[in-house]
Design an enzyme around this catalytic site. Structure first.
Site, PDB file in Angstrom:
ATOM      1  N   LYS A  96      -2.337  14.360   2.529  1.00 14.69           N
ATOM      2  CA  LYS A  96      -1.982  13.429   1.448  1.00 14.69           C
ATOM      3  C   LYS A  96      -2.611  12.062   1.674  1.00 14.69           C
ATOM      4  O   LYS A  96      -3.148  11.450   0.751  1.00 14.69           O
ATOM      5  CB  LYS A  96      -0.456  13.338   1.336  1.00 14.69           C
ATOM      6  CG  LYS A  96       0.045  12.474   0.197  1.00 14.69           C
ATOM      7  CD  LYS A  96       1.359  12.973  -0.368  1.00 14.69           C
ATOM      8  CE  LYS A  96       2.535  12.754   0.562  1.00 14.69           C
ATOM      9  NZ  LYS A  96       2.976  11.350   0.612  1.00 14.69           N
TER      10      LYS A  96
ATOM     11  N   ARG B 134      -6.809   8.157  -0.233  1.00 18.69           N
ATOM     12  CA  ARG B 134      -7.896   7.257   0.168  1.00 18.69           C
ATOM     13  C   ARG B 134      -9.246   7.734  -0.362  1.00 18.69           C
ATOM     14  O   ARG B 134     -10.093   6.914  -0.758  1.00 18.69           O
ATOM     15  CB  ARG B 134      -7.921   7.129   1.694  1.00 18.69           C
ATOM     16  CG  ARG B 134      -6.748   6.290   2.234  1.00 18.69           C
ATOM     17  CD  ARG B 134      -6.555   6.555   3.705  1.00 18.69           C
ATOM     18  NE  ARG B 134      -5.586   5.663   4.339  1.00 18.69           N
ATOM     19  CZ  ARG B 134      -4.264   5.807   4.280  1.00 18.69           C
ATOM     20  NH1 ARG B 134      -3.739   6.807   3.571  1.00 18.69           N
ATOM     21  NH2 ARG B 134      -3.460   4.973   4.900  1.00 18.69           N
TER      22      ARG B 134
ATOM     23  N   ASP C  89       6.616  10.538   9.357  1.00 20.85           N
ATOM     24  CA  ASP C  89       7.120  11.380   8.268  1.00 20.85           C
ATOM     25  C   ASP C  89       7.767  12.672   8.786  1.00 20.85           C
ATOM     26  O   ASP C  89       8.277  13.465   7.988  1.00 20.85           O
ATOM     27  CB  ASP C  89       5.981  11.728   7.303  1.00 20.85           C
ATOM     28  CG  ASP C  89       5.491  10.493   6.561  1.00 20.85           C
ATOM     29  OD1 ASP C  89       6.284   9.536   6.394  1.00 20.85           O
ATOM     30  OD2 ASP C  89       4.317  10.475   6.153  1.00 20.85           O
TER      31      ASP C  89
ATOM     32  N   LYS D 217      11.823   4.788   3.347  1.00 19.08           N
ATOM     33  CA  LYS D 217      10.909   5.829   2.865  1.00 19.08           C
ATOM     34  C   LYS D 217      11.358   6.295   1.466  1.00 19.08           C
ATOM     35  O   LYS D 217      12.101   5.595   0.795  1.00 19.08           O
ATOM     36  CB  LYS D 217      10.862   6.974   3.874  1.00 19.08           C
ATOM     37  CG  LYS D 217      10.242   6.560   5.216  1.00 19.08           C
ATOM     38  CD  LYS D 217       8.788   6.180   5.050  1.00 19.08           C
ATOM     39  CE  LYS D 217       8.187   5.668   6.345  1.00 19.08           C
ATOM     40  NZ  LYS D 217       6.846   5.096   6.137  1.00 19.08           N
TER      41      LYS D 217
ATOM     42  N   ARG E  54      16.026   7.864   4.905  1.00 18.83           N
ATOM     43  CA  ARG E  54      15.956   9.157   5.602  1.00 18.83           C
ATOM     44  C   ARG E  54      16.891   9.231   6.805  1.00 18.83           C
ATOM     45  O   ARG E  54      17.307  10.324   7.186  1.00 18.83           O
ATOM     46  CB  ARG E  54      14.521   9.438   6.058  1.00 18.83           C
ATOM     47  CG  ARG E  54      13.656   9.876   4.918  1.00 18.83           C
ATOM     48  CD  ARG E  54      12.294  10.363   5.351  1.00 18.83           C
ATOM     49  NE  ARG E  54      11.566  10.803   4.173  1.00 18.83           N
ATOM     50  CZ  ARG E  54      10.242  10.844   4.066  1.00 18.83           C
ATOM     51  NH1 ARG E  54       9.484  10.478   5.084  1.00 18.83           N
ATOM     52  NH2 ARG E  54       9.680  11.277   2.952  1.00 18.83           N
TER      53      ARG E  54
HETATM   54  C1  S3P Z   1       1.074   6.599   4.936  1.00 20.47           C
HETATM   55  C2  S3P Z   1       1.687   5.755   5.831  1.00 20.47           C
HETATM   56  C3  S3P Z   1       3.094   5.868   6.218  1.00 20.47           C
HETATM   57  C4  S3P Z   1       3.688   7.221   5.815  1.00 20.47           C
HETATM   58  C5  S3P Z   1       3.281   7.631   4.429  1.00 20.47           C
HETATM   59  C6  S3P Z   1       1.779   7.740   4.344  1.00 20.47           C
HETATM   60  C7  S3P Z   1      -0.333   6.367   4.580  1.00 20.47           C
HETATM   61  O1  S3P Z   1       3.824   4.840   5.597  1.00 20.47           O
HETATM   62  O2  S3P Z   1       5.103   7.182   5.907  1.00 20.47           O
HETATM   63  O3  S3P Z   1       3.856   8.862   4.080  1.00 20.47           O
HETATM   64  O4  S3P Z   1      -0.985   7.267   4.035  1.00 20.47           O
HETATM   65  O5  S3P Z   1      -0.840   5.266   4.870  1.00 20.47           O
HETATM   66  P1  S3P Z   1       3.956   3.359   6.260  1.00 20.47           P
HETATM   67  O6  S3P Z   1       2.608   2.804   6.348  1.00 20.47           O
HETATM   68  O7  S3P Z   1       4.801   2.568   5.320  1.00 20.47           O
HETATM   69  O8  S3P Z   1       4.620   3.590   7.573  1.00 20.47           O
END
Ligand code: S3P
Length: 444
Positions: free
Chosen positions: A27, A32, A327, A354, A358
């Site tokens: 994901k 990105r 996560d 989140k 959670r």
């Molecule tokens: C992600 C960063 C994380 C993660 C999210 C995906 C990302 O969040 O929890 O599911 O793709 O940069 P945080 O940067 O807020 O920790």
């Protein structure tokens, strides 16, 4: 309680899980790849893109900002980008659904363009903090011209006319904050620097280099990093191959560990060390997880993971590991409830912000299924007694990972586990239920 319109599901203990699967594309990289493709000049091809709701919202946002975005076939996408700083103002607010990542990263990309854009999302996303991203973006020269209570969505962002390069120390380890700053810094002259005290996932840095930007990554302190980007590069289109998502693989992985007699292989799983905290932790708990066929031919490390049922024991999980498995705590807590002994997961403050709180959702779900669990400050403590009773109904709070974690739990507990709503699973892992059934899971 099950609400009208939600789709509950029950998981039951049945046969062992067997087979070979490829979970969907990562994901983080999928979001990105779309954003970088939209900022590159020329045509970018992406294969293995995750076609979950979260990523589809980002694809629509890239289109609304002026990029051509085309789905060629399953997982194969093409973009014709507008160049750094080249986004056009969208005619309606951008809707990011459930996705904090999509929303925050695109806020960064918009902050470097002289346009105004609205940002909105669903009820879960509207509760999540955005000020942590607005703060550095305002220093770069963007302005929040409208913002909800407490720095929340819906908001409107006016990008900087002349973006200023900044040095920014992130207040919490967050790849989203880091990435938003770097994306805004693309449009600024000179060097933009982000310093993080704990290294968070580095897909943005890797993709920046892949698309031809000059980016320097140095260690900073024991666990931290300093990332320096030279602004105003011409991003060159580069093909992106998206490996399978380790955060999605986490669910069949733990299912195979706790369902007796299981043997499951997950192919092409990304093994970037900033994403493999769960594998490290489960191995310390006694899990039999093999990394086969290790390779790194697409700019990210990957391997096929073979997982066999294992007796687990409780351990102490250090706080500094949290960014590499942020996560994965819901599913780790489920694994811990099948272990013998106490598992203490330290430093989980970020879990409160989140897709749901959670920390609370996991504790409530475990309690509903007969597990002794305690929240002590920012730590989660689970008492493992081998095989939990189950029999509970779990509230998922619009959170895909809570839904999947507790469905996995029900495959191993004495009595079935029901989750109140599975609809949000489509945000990250649309084929979860059918893939798990294919491995032998009883979900109905
Ligand atoms: C992600 C960063 C994380 C993660 C999210 C995906 C990302 O969040 O929890 O599911 O793709 O940069 P945080 O940067 O807020 O920790």
């Amino acid at each position: 309680m099950v609400h009208a319109g939600s789709s509950p599901l029950t998981a039951r203990r049945d046969r062992s899980l067997k087979g070979r699967v490829r979970v969907p594309g990562d994901k983080s990289i999928s979001h990105r790849a779309l954003i970088f493709g939209a900022l590159a000049v020329g045509e970018t091809r992406i294969s293995g893109l995750l076609e979950g709701e979260d990523v589809l919202h980002t694809a629509r946002a890239m289109r609304a900002l002026g990029s051509q975005v085309e789905r060629v076939s399953e997982g194969e996408w093409g973009l014709r980008g507008v160049g750094v700083g080249g986004f056009g103002a969208p005619s309606t607010p951008l809707d990011f659904g459930n996705s904090g990542t999509g929303c925050r990263l695109v806020m960064g990309a918009v902050a470097g363009c002289p346009i105004v854009a609205g940002f909105d999302g669903d009820a879960s996303l509207r509760k999540r903090p955005m000020q942590r991203v607005l703060d550095p973006l305002q220093r770069i020269g963007a302005r929040a011209t409208r913002v909800g209570d407490g720095g929340r969505l819906p908001l409107e962002l006016r990008g900087a006319q002349d973006p200023i390069p900044i040095v920014y120390r992130t207040p919490v380890p967050s790849a989203q904050i880091k990435s938003a700053v770097l994306l805004a810094g693309l449009a600024a002259p000179g060097e933009t620097t982000v310093i993080e005290s704990e290294a968070s996932r580095d897909h943005t840095e890797r993709l920046l280099a892949h698309f031809g930007a000059e980016v320097k990554v140095q260690n900073d302190g024991e666990h931290g990093r300093k990332i320096t980007l030279r602004g105003q590069p011409e991003l060159r289109p580069a093909p992106v191959v998206v490996p399978a998502d380790p955060s999605s693989a986490a669910f069949p992985m733990v299912a195979a560990l706790i369902v007796p007699g299981s043997d499951v292989i997950m192919t092409d799983v990304m093994t970037n060390p900033l994403r493999t905290g769960l594998v490290t932790t489960l191995r310390e708990m006694g899990a039999g997880i093999e990394m086969l066929n290790r390779r790194s031919d697409v700019g990210e490390e990957m391997a096929d993971l073979r997982v066999r049922t294992s007796a687990l024991r409780g351990i102490d999980v250090p706080a500094e590991r949290a960014p590499s498995m942020i996560d994965e705590y819901p599913i780790l807590a489920v694994a811990a409830s099948f272990a013998e002994g106490t598992t203490r997961m330290r430093g989980l403050k970020e879990l409160r912000v989140k897709e749901s709180d959670r920390l609370a959702a996991v504790a409530d779900g475990l309690k509903a299924n007969g597990v002794e669990v305690e929240i002590d400050g920012d730590d989660l403590i689970v008492q493992g007694r081998g095989r939990p009773a189950g029999g509970g109904m779990v509230a998922t709070h619009m959170d895909h990972r809570i839904a999947m974690a507790f469905l996995v739990m029900g495959l191993g507990t004495e009595k079935p586990v029901t989750v109140d709503d599975t609809s949000f699973i489509a945000t990250s892992f649309p084929d979860f239920v059918s893939m798990m059934r294919g491995l032998g899971a009883d979900l109905s």
